[in-house]
Write a protein that holds these residues in place. Structure first.
Motif, PDB file in Angstrom:
ATOM      1  N   ASN A  51       0.811  -1.218   0.000  1.00 39.86           N
ATOM      2  CA  ASN A  51       0.000   0.000   0.000  1.00 39.86           C
ATOM      3  C   ASN A  51       0.847   1.272   0.000  1.00 39.86           C
ATOM      4  O   ASN A  51       0.468   2.299   0.578  1.00 39.86           O
ATOM      5  CB  ASN A  51      -0.951   0.009   1.207  1.00 39.86           C
ATOM      6  CG  ASN A  51      -1.858  -1.206   1.234  1.00 39.86           C
ATOM      7  OD1 ASN A  51      -2.425  -1.591   0.208  1.00 39.86           O
ATOM      8  ND2 ASN A  51      -1.991  -1.824   2.399  1.00 39.86           N
ATOM      9  N   ARG A  52       1.991   1.211  -0.638  1.00 35.89           N
ATOM     10  CA  ARG A  52       2.866   2.377  -0.775  1.00 35.89           C
ATOM     11  C   ARG A  52       3.128   2.635  -2.255  1.00 35.89           C
ATOM     12  O   ARG A  52       3.043   1.731  -3.089  1.00 35.89           O
ATOM     13  CB  ARG A  52       4.198   2.153  -0.061  1.00 35.89           C
ATOM     14  CG  ARG A  52       4.070   2.020   1.448  1.00 35.89           C
ATOM     15  CD  ARG A  52       3.959   3.377   2.106  1.00 35.89           C
ATOM     16  NE  ARG A  52       3.825   3.272   3.553  1.00 35.89           N
ATOM     17  CZ  ARG A  52       3.873   4.302   4.372  1.00 35.89           C
ATOM     18  NH1 ARG A  52       4.067   5.510   3.899  1.00 35.89           N
ATOM     19  NH2 ARG A  52       3.730   4.130   5.677  1.00 35.89           N
ATOM     20  N   ARG A  53       3.477   3.878  -2.562  1.00 33.91           N
ATOM     21  CA  ARG A  53       3.819   4.268  -3.924  1.00 33.91           C
ATOM     22  C   ARG A  53       5.288   4.667  -3.966  1.00 33.91           C
ATOM     23  O   ARG A  53       5.787   5.355  -3.088  1.00 33.91           O
ATOM     24  CB  ARG A  53       2.942   5.440  -4.388  1.00 33.91           C
ATOM     25  CG  ARG A  53       1.442   5.156  -4.331  1.00 33.91           C
ATOM     26  CD  ARG A  53       1.014   4.186  -5.411  1.00 33.91           C
ATOM     27  NE  ARG A  53       0.994   4.821  -6.724  1.00 33.91           N
ATOM     28  CZ  ARG A  53       0.776   4.155  -7.846  1.00 33.91           C
ATOM     29  NH1 ARG A  53       0.606   2.845  -7.830  1.00 33.91           N
ATOM     30  NH2 ARG A  53       0.768   4.802  -9.007  1.00 33.91           N
ATOM     31  N   GLU A  54       5.962   4.233  -5.016  1.00 41.05           N
ATOM     32  CA  GLU A  54       7.392   4.459  -5.155  1.00 41.05           C
ATOM     33  C   GLU A  54       7.671   5.457  -6.286  1.00 41.05           C
ATOM     34  O   GLU A  54       7.019   5.440  -7.320  1.00 41.05           O
ATOM     35  CB  GLU A  54       8.087   3.128  -5.471  1.00 41.05           C
ATOM     36  CG  GLU A  54       9.546   3.258  -5.850  1.00 41.05           C
ATOM     37  CD  GLU A  54      10.079   2.000  -6.529  1.00 41.05           C
ATOM     38  OE1 GLU A  54      10.987   1.382  -5.976  1.00 41.05           O
ATOM     39  OE2 GLU A  54       9.569   1.651  -7.621  1.00 41.05           O
ATOM     40  N   ARG A  55       8.669   6.312  -6.070  1.00 44.23           N
ATOM     41  CA  ARG A  55       9.198   7.119  -7.159  1.00 44.23           C
ATOM     42  C   ARG A  55      10.706   7.263  -6.932  1.00 44.23           C
ATOM     43  O   ARG A  55      11.190   7.086  -5.804  1.00 44.23           O
ATOM     44  CB  ARG A  55       8.529   8.496  -7.250  1.00 44.23           C
ATOM     45  CG  ARG A  55       8.820   9.421  -6.090  1.00 44.23           C
ATOM     46  CD  ARG A  55       8.126  10.760  -6.247  1.00 44.23           C
ATOM     47  NE  ARG A  55       8.528  11.652  -5.170  1.00 44.23           N
ATOM     48  CZ  ARG A  55       8.045  12.885  -4.998  1.00 44.23           C
ATOM     49  NH1 ARG A  55       7.145  13.363  -5.835  1.00 44.23           N
ATOM     50  NH2 ARG A  55       8.462  13.638  -4.000  1.00 44.23           N
ATOM     51  N   LYS A  56      11.438   7.559  -7.990  1.00 37.75           N
ATOM     52  CA  LYS A  56      12.895   7.615  -7.908  1.00 37.75           C
ATOM     53  C   LYS A  56      13.418   8.945  -8.437  1.00 37.75           C
ATOM     54  O   LYS A  56      12.893   9.489  -9.417  1.00 37.75           O
ATOM     55  CB  LYS A  56      13.527   6.466  -8.705  1.00 37.75           C
ATOM     56  CG  LYS A  56      13.252   5.072  -8.166  1.00 37.75           C
ATOM     57  CD  LYS A  56      13.999   4.035  -8.986  1.00 37.75           C
ATOM     58  CE  LYS A  56      13.825   2.632  -8.415  1.00 37.75           C
ATOM     59  NZ  LYS A  56      12.484   2.100  -8.690  1.00 37.75           N
TER      60      LYS A  56
ATOM     61  N   CYS B 168       7.307   8.566   2.181  1.00 33.33           N
ATOM     62  CA  CYS B 168       8.068   7.524   2.865  1.00 33.33           C
ATOM     63  C   CYS B 168       9.554   7.680   2.531  1.00 33.33           C
ATOM     64  O   CYS B 168       9.901   8.024   1.398  1.00 33.33           O
ATOM     65  CB  CYS B 168       7.576   6.146   2.413  1.00 33.33           C
ATOM     66  SG  CYS B 168       8.436   4.737   3.135  1.00 33.33           S
ATOM     67  N   SER B 169      10.420   7.446   3.510  1.00 30.64           N
ATOM     68  CA  SER B 169      11.866   7.474   3.262  1.00 30.64           C
ATOM     69  C   SER B 169      12.529   6.222   3.846  1.00 30.64           C
ATOM     70  O   SER B 169      13.631   6.271   4.377  1.00 30.64           O
ATOM     71  CB  SER B 169      12.494   8.739   3.863  1.00 30.64           C
ATOM     72  OG  SER B 169      12.273   8.797   5.261  1.00 30.64           O
ATOM     73  N   ALA B 170      11.814   5.100   3.735  1.00 32.72           N
ATOM     74  CA  ALA B 170      12.273   3.869   4.375  1.00 32.72           C
ATOM     75  C   ALA B 170      13.413   3.183   3.639  1.00 32.72           C
ATOM     76  O   ALA B 170      14.170   2.425   4.246  1.00 32.72           O
ATOM     77  CB  ALA B 170      11.105   2.894   4.524  1.00 32.72           C
ATOM     78  N   CYS B 171      13.556   3.410   2.334  1.00 36.09           N
ATOM     79  CA  CYS B 171      14.626   2.752   1.579  1.00 36.09           C
ATOM     80  C   CYS B 171      15.955   3.433   1.874  1.00 36.09           C
ATOM     81  O   CYS B 171      16.167   4.590   1.490  1.00 36.09           O
ATOM     82  CB  CYS B 171      14.344   2.805   0.078  1.00 36.09           C
ATOM     83  SG  CYS B 171      12.957   1.785  -0.447  1.00 36.09           S
TER      84      CYS B 171
ATOM     85  N   ARG C 232      17.982   7.076  -6.866  1.00 39.29           N
ATOM     86  CA  ARG C 232      17.798   6.937  -5.422  1.00 39.29           C
ATOM     87  C   ARG C 232      16.313   7.065  -5.133  1.00 39.29           C
ATOM     88  O   ARG C 232      15.656   7.944  -5.704  1.00 39.29           O
ATOM     89  CB  ARG C 232      18.586   8.023  -4.690  1.00 39.29           C
ATOM     90  CG  ARG C 232      18.612   7.891  -3.184  1.00 39.29           C
ATOM     91  CD  ARG C 232      19.550   8.924  -2.566  1.00 39.29           C
ATOM     92  NE  ARG C 232      18.995  10.278  -2.590  1.00 39.29           N
ATOM     93  CZ  ARG C 232      19.644  11.362  -2.162  1.00 39.29           C
ATOM     94  NH1 ARG C 232      20.884  11.256  -1.705  1.00 39.29           N
ATOM     95  NH2 ARG C 232      19.071  12.551  -2.204  1.00 39.29           N
ATOM     96  N   PRO C 233      15.739   6.222  -4.277  1.00 38.53           N
ATOM     97  CA  PRO C 233      14.319   6.383  -3.951  1.00 38.53           C
ATOM     98  C   PRO C 233      14.037   7.784  -3.406  1.00 38.53           C
ATOM     99  O   PRO C 233      14.815   8.324  -2.617  1.00 38.53           O
ATOM    100  CB  PRO C 233      14.075   5.316  -2.875  1.00 38.53           C
ATOM    101  CG  PRO C 233      15.108   4.269  -3.159  1.00 38.53           C
ATOM    102  CD  PRO C 233      16.316   5.032  -3.619  1.00 38.53           C
ATOM    103  N   SER C 234      12.932   8.352  -3.858  1.00 34.50           N
ATOM    104  CA  SER C 234      12.525   9.686  -3.411  1.00 34.50           C
ATOM    105  C   SER C 234      11.008   9.724  -3.377  1.00 34.50           C
ATOM    106  O   SER C 234      10.367  10.455  -4.135  1.00 34.50           O
ATOM    107  CB  SER C 234      13.083  10.761  -4.349  1.00 34.50           C
ATOM    108  OG  SER C 234      12.717  12.043  -3.911  1.00 34.50           O
ATOM    109  N   CYS C 235      10.443   8.929  -2.510  1.00 32.85           N
ATOM    110  CA  CYS C 235       9.000   8.761  -2.461  1.00 32.85           C
ATOM    111  C   CYS C 235       8.333   9.948  -1.771  1.00 32.85           C
ATOM    112  O   CYS C 235       8.930  10.625  -0.933  1.00 32.85           O
ATOM    113  CB  CYS C 235       8.649   7.460  -1.757  1.00 32.85           C
ATOM    114  SG  CYS C 235       9.453   6.017  -2.513  1.00 32.85           S
TER     115      CYS C 235
END
Length: 275
Positions: free
Chosen positions: A24-29, A66-69, A60-63
C-alpha cells in the motif's frame, strides 16, 4: 569526440508506481544520467550518497510519503561472520569464483531466467528477454565486473550464481545477483555477499555496497544479519542499530521536498586542476 559531464547534472523524478517492498505504498525515484568521461567519478560520488546504478542511470528512492529505503553497506574492517555465515561459506566451498568483463552469455541468461521464474515470476524483470538482459550486463559506463560462481565437481561445469558488480573507489557495489534455484538451501544470496567481503578484503577496499535496506520489508530483512552494516540515513552513514525504531522513516513527514533533496547532493569537481 570527447564527451564531458556538466558541472551540475540534471536530476529527474519518475512517476509514482507500486512499491515492491512495502504494501500500500507508492514508489518514485530521483535519477540522473551516467555518461561521459567523468562517469566513474560521478558513480563513486553519488554511491556514497545512497544512489545506485542501473545501466547508464544513477537513481535513489525519493517517495512522496516515505523514506524507508536506505542504502546499506558493510564496513569490511568490522565484519565478523556469524556461525551460520561460516557454515554458509563451508557449504559452498565447492564453488569456484571467476571475475570477467561485463559480457552477457547464454549460460548467464539461462540461469537468470530460471532464477526469475522460481523467485520473482511477478516482478518487474519477469519479461526481460535476452537482449534486455545483455543491456543490463553490458551497458555500463563505469568499471564493472561479472563475478561468476561455477561448480566443476561433476562431469560438466555448471554456472551456479552470477553477480554484476561495480568497482568503486572505496568498495564493491553489488548491482544485481542471481543464482540456481536448485541450490536455494545453500543460501547463495548470503554466500555471494560473503564472498564479496572476501574480495574487498583481498583488494584493500573498505566497503561492500548491498543496495537498499527497508525496515518492515521481509525481502530486505536479511541484510541486517551482516555485522559492520551501515545505512545512509538523513544524509549520513550510520551504524544500523538493533534497538532503534525506524518506523518514523515510513511517515509522510519524513520526506523533504525534491528541491531540497537535490540541493543537498554533493557533486564531484570535474574541472581540470590549474597549472
Amino acid at each position: 569526440m570527447r564527451h564531458t559531464l556538466p558541472i551540475a547534472p540534471q536530476f529527474y523524478v519518475t512517476a509514482p508506481q507500486a512499491c515492491p517492498y512495502l504494501d500500500n505504498r507508492r514508489e518514485r525515484k530521483l535519477f540522473t544520467a551516467l555518461q561521459g568521461e567523468h562517469a566513474n567519478t560521478l558513480n563513486d560520488t553519488l554511491s556514497k550518497q545512497g544512489f545506485r546504478r542501473s545501466q547508464n542511470v544513477l537513481y535513489r528512492p525519493s517517495c512522496a510519503d516515505c523514506s524507508a529505503c536506505m542504502s546499506a553497506r558493510i564496513r569490511v574492517a568490522d565484519f565478523e561472520p556469524t556461525r551460520s555465515q561460516r557454515k554458509c561459506l563451508r557449504r559452498n566451498a565447492v564453488l569456484e569464483r571467476e571475475a570477467t568483463s561485463p559480457w552477457a552469455t547464454e549460460e548467464q541468461y539461462e540461469l537468470f531466467r530460471r532464477y526469475l521464474d522460481s523467485r520473482h515470476a511477478d516482478g518487474g524483470m519477469a519479461d526481460m528477454d535476452i537482449f534486455e538482459f545483455a543491456a543490463m550486463i553490458e551497458e555500463t559506463p563505469v568499471k564493472s565486473r561479472v563475478i561468476e560462481y561455477w561448480d566443476r565437481s561433476g562431469d560438466r561445469p555448471q554456472l551456479i550464481a552470477t553477480c554484476l558488480t561495480d568497482v568503486l573507489d572505496d568498495g564493491l557495489s553489488m548491482v544485481y545477483s542471481f543464482y540456481d534455484p536448485d541450490w536455494a538451501r545453500n543460501s547463495l544470496g548470503s554466500y555471494i555477499i560473503l564472498d564479496h567481503v572476501r574480495i574487498a578484503q583481498e583488494s584493500g577496499l573498505p566497503y561492500v555496497y548491498l543496495g537498499y535496506w527497508v525496515p518492515g520489508s521481509p525481502k530486505m530483512g536479511y541484510k541486517a544479519g551482516f555485522s559492520g552494516l551501515e545505512i545512509f540515513r538523513g544524509g549520513n552513514w550510520q551504524n544500523l542499530s538493533p534497538t532503534e525504531d525506524y518506523d518514523a522513516d515510513t511517515h509522510p513527514l519524513s520526506v523533504d521536498p525534491i528541491a531540497e533533496q537535490v540541493a543537498r547532493i554533493s557533486l564531484p569537481d570535474t574541472r581540470a586542476p590549474k597549472e
